[in-house]
Design a protein around this motif. Structure first.
Motif, mmCIF file in Angstrom:
data_model
loop_
_atom_site.group_PDB
_atom_site.id
_atom_site.type_symbol
_atom_site.label_atom_id
_atom_site.label_comp_id
_atom_site.label_asym_id
_atom_site.label_seq_id
_atom_site.Cartn_x
_atom_site.Cartn_y
_atom_site.Cartn_z
ATOM 1 N N ARG A 139 -3.409 -8.787 -35.876
ATOM 2 C CA ARG A 139 -4.394 -8.648 -34.907
ATOM 3 C C ARG A 139 -4.054 -8.901 -33.380
ATOM 4 N NH1 ARG A 139 -10.157 -12.209 -35.659
ATOM 5 N NH2 ARG A 139 -11.181 -11.399 -33.625
ATOM 6 N N LYS A 140 -3.382 -10.222 -33.208
ATOM 7 C CA LYS A 140 -2.799 -10.310 -32.073
ATOM 8 C C LYS A 140 -2.047 -9.308 -31.410
ATOM 9 C CE LYS A 140 -3.148 -15.534 -32.760
ATOM 10 N NZ LYS A 140 -2.239 -16.859 -32.510
ATOM 11 N N LEU A 141 -1.003 -8.884 -32.082
ATOM 12 C CA LEU A 141 -0.104 -7.980 -31.971
ATOM 13 C C LEU A 141 -0.825 -6.465 -31.562
ATOM 14 C CD1 LEU A 141 2.883 -7.120 -31.288
ATOM 15 C CD2 LEU A 141 2.968 -6.179 -33.680
ATOM 16 N N LYS A 142 -2.046 -6.506 -32.194
ATOM 17 C CA LYS A 142 -3.083 -5.185 -31.789
ATOM 18 C C LYS A 142 -3.336 -5.470 -30.510
ATOM 19 C CE LYS A 142 -6.579 -2.537 -33.688
ATOM 20 N NZ LYS A 142 -7.631 -2.455 -34.858
ATOM 21 N N GLN A 143 -3.847 -6.526 -30.254
ATOM 22 C CA GLN A 143 -4.861 -6.615 -28.929
ATOM 23 C C GLN A 143 -3.869 -6.535 -27.880
ATOM 24 O OE1 GLN A 143 -6.596 -10.621 -29.333
ATOM 25 N NE2 GLN A 143 -8.365 -10.002 -30.552
ATOM 26 N N ALA A 144 -2.443 -6.942 -28.031
ATOM 27 C CA ALA A 144 -1.455 -6.998 -26.817
ATOM 28 C C ALA A 144 -1.041 -5.522 -26.842
ATOM 29 C CB ALA A 144 -0.067 -7.775 -27.223
ATOM 30 N N VAL A 145 -0.790 -4.807 -27.691
ATOM 31 C CA VAL A 145 -0.099 -3.285 -27.641
ATOM 32 C C VAL A 145 -1.325 -2.424 -27.041
ATOM 33 C CG1 VAL A 145 0.706 -1.421 -28.975
ATOM 34 C CG2 VAL A 145 1.371 -3.568 -29.586
ATOM 35 N N THR A 146 -2.504 -2.796 -27.527
ATOM 36 C CA THR A 146 -3.755 -1.701 -27.290
ATOM 37 C C THR A 146 -3.924 -1.878 -25.639
ATOM 38 O OG1 THR A 146 -5.299 -3.347 -28.183
ATOM 39 C CG2 THR A 146 -4.533 -1.350 -29.367
ATOM 40 N N LYS A 147 -3.714 -2.901 -25.144
ATOM 41 C CA LYS A 147 -3.579 -2.884 -23.629
ATOM 42 C C LYS A 147 -2.954 -1.850 -23.058
ATOM 43 C CE LYS A 147 -4.466 -7.826 -23.661
ATOM 44 N NZ LYS A 147 -4.101 -9.122 -22.960
ATOM 45 N N HIS A 148 -1.933 -1.446 -23.527
ATOM 46 C CA HIS A 148 -1.104 -0.288 -22.757
ATOM 47 C C HIS A 148 -1.237 0.956 -23.605
ATOM 48 C CE1 HIS A 148 0.686 -3.632 -20.395
ATOM 49 N NE2 HIS A 148 0.736 -4.412 -21.741
ATOM 50 N N VAL A 149 -1.473 0.986 -24.984
ATOM 51 C CA VAL A 149 -1.501 2.181 -25.792
ATOM 52 C C VAL A 149 -2.559 2.120 -26.890
ATOM 53 C CG1 VAL A 149 -0.146 3.699 -27.041
ATOM 54 C CG2 VAL A 149 1.067 2.440 -25.560
ATOM 55 N N SER A 150 -3.328 3.095 -26.609
ATOM 56 C CA SER A 150 -4.673 3.148 -27.582
ATOM 57 C C SER A 150 -3.964 3.281 -29.260
ATOM 58 C CB SER A 150 -5.555 4.235 -27.432
ATOM 59 O OG SER A 150 -4.973 5.566 -27.414
ATOM 60 N N MET A 151 -4.834 2.709 -30.049
ATOM 61 C CA MET A 151 -4.542 3.024 -31.495
ATOM 62 C C MET A 151 -4.591 4.499 -32.039
ATOM 63 S SD MET A 151 -3.446 0.119 -32.929
ATOM 64 C CE MET A 151 -3.798 0.824 -34.437
ATOM 65 N N ARG A 152 -5.336 5.299 -31.268
ATOM 66 C CA ARG A 152 -5.544 6.776 -31.468
ATOM 67 C C ARG A 152 -4.119 7.433 -31.122
ATOM 68 N NH1 ARG A 152 -10.277 10.724 -29.526
ATOM 69 N NH2 ARG A 152 -9.485 12.625 -30.814
ATOM 70 N N THR A 153 -3.675 7.063 -30.003
ATOM 71 C CA THR A 153 -2.173 7.441 -29.503
ATOM 72 C C THR A 153 -1.266 6.798 -30.468
ATOM 73 O OG1 THR A 153 -3.061 7.524 -27.215
ATOM 74 C CG2 THR A 153 -0.466 7.466 -27.559
ATOM 75 N N LEU A 154 -1.275 5.831 -31.092
ATOM 76 C CA LEU A 154 -0.238 5.109 -31.872
ATOM 77 C C LEU A 154 -0.357 5.823 -33.176
ATOM 78 C CD1 LEU A 154 -0.373 1.477 -31.138
ATOM 79 C CD2 LEU A 154 1.496 2.891 -30.749
ATOM 80 N N LEU A 155 -1.602 6.380 -33.557
ATOM 81 C CA LEU A 155 -1.827 7.112 -34.792
ATOM 82 C C LEU A 155 -1.283 8.412 -34.813
ATOM 83 C CD1 LEU A 155 -2.933 7.380 -37.802
ATOM 84 C CD2 LEU A 155 -5.136 7.951 -36.414
ATOM 85 N N ALA A 156 -1.205 9.005 -33.567
ATOM 86 C CA ALA A 156 -0.719 10.526 -33.315
ATOM 87 C C ALA A 156 0.924 10.177 -33.501
ATOM 88 C CB ALA A 156 -0.937 10.760 -32.101
ATOM 89 N N TRP A 157 1.352 9.080 -32.882
ATOM 90 C CA TRP A 157 2.933 8.889 -33.090
ATOM 91 C C TRP A 157 3.320 8.885 -34.330
ATOM 92 C CZ3 TRP A 157 3.746 4.858 -28.498
ATOM 93 C CH2 TRP A 157 3.415 5.557 -27.085
ATOM 94 N N HIS A 158 2.367 7.972 -35.065
ATOM 95 C CA HIS A 158 2.744 7.661 -36.523
ATOM 96 C C HIS A 158 2.758 9.024 -37.268
ATOM 97 C CE1 HIS A 158 1.851 6.147 -40.604
ATOM 98 N NE2 HIS A 158 1.173 7.054 -40.661
#
Length: 254
Positions: free
Chosen positions: A61-80
């Motif tokens: 959760r904490k890492l998600k909050q920190a990362v999503t400030k710069h990259v959205s989860m949708r973008t991360l999912l596309a990379w995934h």
């Protein structure tokens, strides 16, 4: 956007399967240990670590909050998704279709299994949630029409009484044979009764479809866990492969 993504990823998965099926036509014992074989292997391994990073970010959760400030989860999912398909393609090319060792065969098999299971979970089983939503909306419309027909038919107790014999499952299936389409406009009550029976049949069909899709949705949750488990098995095999490659002599960049 999602439809285009599905087309592109489907093409990449097909390319991966074709690359794997090329072993009867091509077999190189030395390519995996060559310079370019090493480039493909290292690049593929790095790309295959991207889905692991996505999983860690998503679950923390904490890492998600920190990362999503710069990259959205949708973008991360596309990379995934893209890295999870491109990486295995490069790894299969790296193998040179040399499936002589048990470790190599297991690693290739798990790579294919992880990619195919991820593809099924993403594009096939995840569609059930959308289908359920659409069918529930359809069910709501049918129930509204059914309630209106019940109110209209309530003004004619005789016709309403004639429907009682068709309340059971098997008798309801035969109702359309006994309640034929009226030929005259004056037979409105019969027409309303037939409409009511057909609405009941439609509601039953949609409810059955929703229940079936709900079962598939439950299986999707299990499928996702299965995909995660075999992914970690794959990473374990990758570590073993890298260890033995280093242990027996790293010849990739000679």
């Amino acid at each position: 956007m999602k439809e285009r993504e599905k087309i592109v990823v489907s093409g990449l998965v097909m390319l991966m399967l074709l690359a794997w099926l090329g072993f009867p036509l091509h077999h190189s014992h030395r390519f995996a240990g060559s310079f370019w074989g090493g480039v493909f292997g290292v690049s593929g391994a790095v790309l295959m670590l991207v889905p692991l990073a996505y999983l860690i970010v998503k679950r923390n959760r904490k890492l998600k909050q920190a990362v999503t400030k710069h990259v959205s989860m949708r973008t991360l999912l596309a990379w995934h998704i893209y890295a999870g398909v491109l990486g295995p393609i490069l790894v299969i090319v790296h193998s040179g279709h040399k499936y002589d060792s048990l470790l190599g065969i297991a690693l290739t098999a798990m790579t294919l299994l992880v990619v195919v299971s991820g593809f099924i979970g993403r594009y096939l089983m995840s569609g059930f949630a959308k289908e359920i939503k659409a069918k529930k909306a359809m069910l709501s419309d049918l129930e509204t029409a059914y309630d209106q027909s019940v109110v209209e038919l309530g003004s004619d107790p005789v016709t309403a009484q004639s429907l009682r014999p068709f309340a059971g499952f098997f008798t309801r299936l035969s109702a359309s044979f006994f309640l034929s389409e009226p030929q005259q406009e004056s037979r409105r009550a019969t027409r309303d009764a037939l409409t009511l029976v057909r609405l009941a049949e439609s509601i039953a069909d949609v409810e059955y479809a929703i229940a079936t899709h709900e079962d598939f949705k439950k299986w999707f949750g299990k499928w996702l866990k299965f995909h995660i488990v075999i992914s970690f098995v794959l990473y374990g095999l990758m570590l073993v492969h890298v260890y033995y490659a280093v242990y027996f002599g790293l010849r990739w960049f000679e």
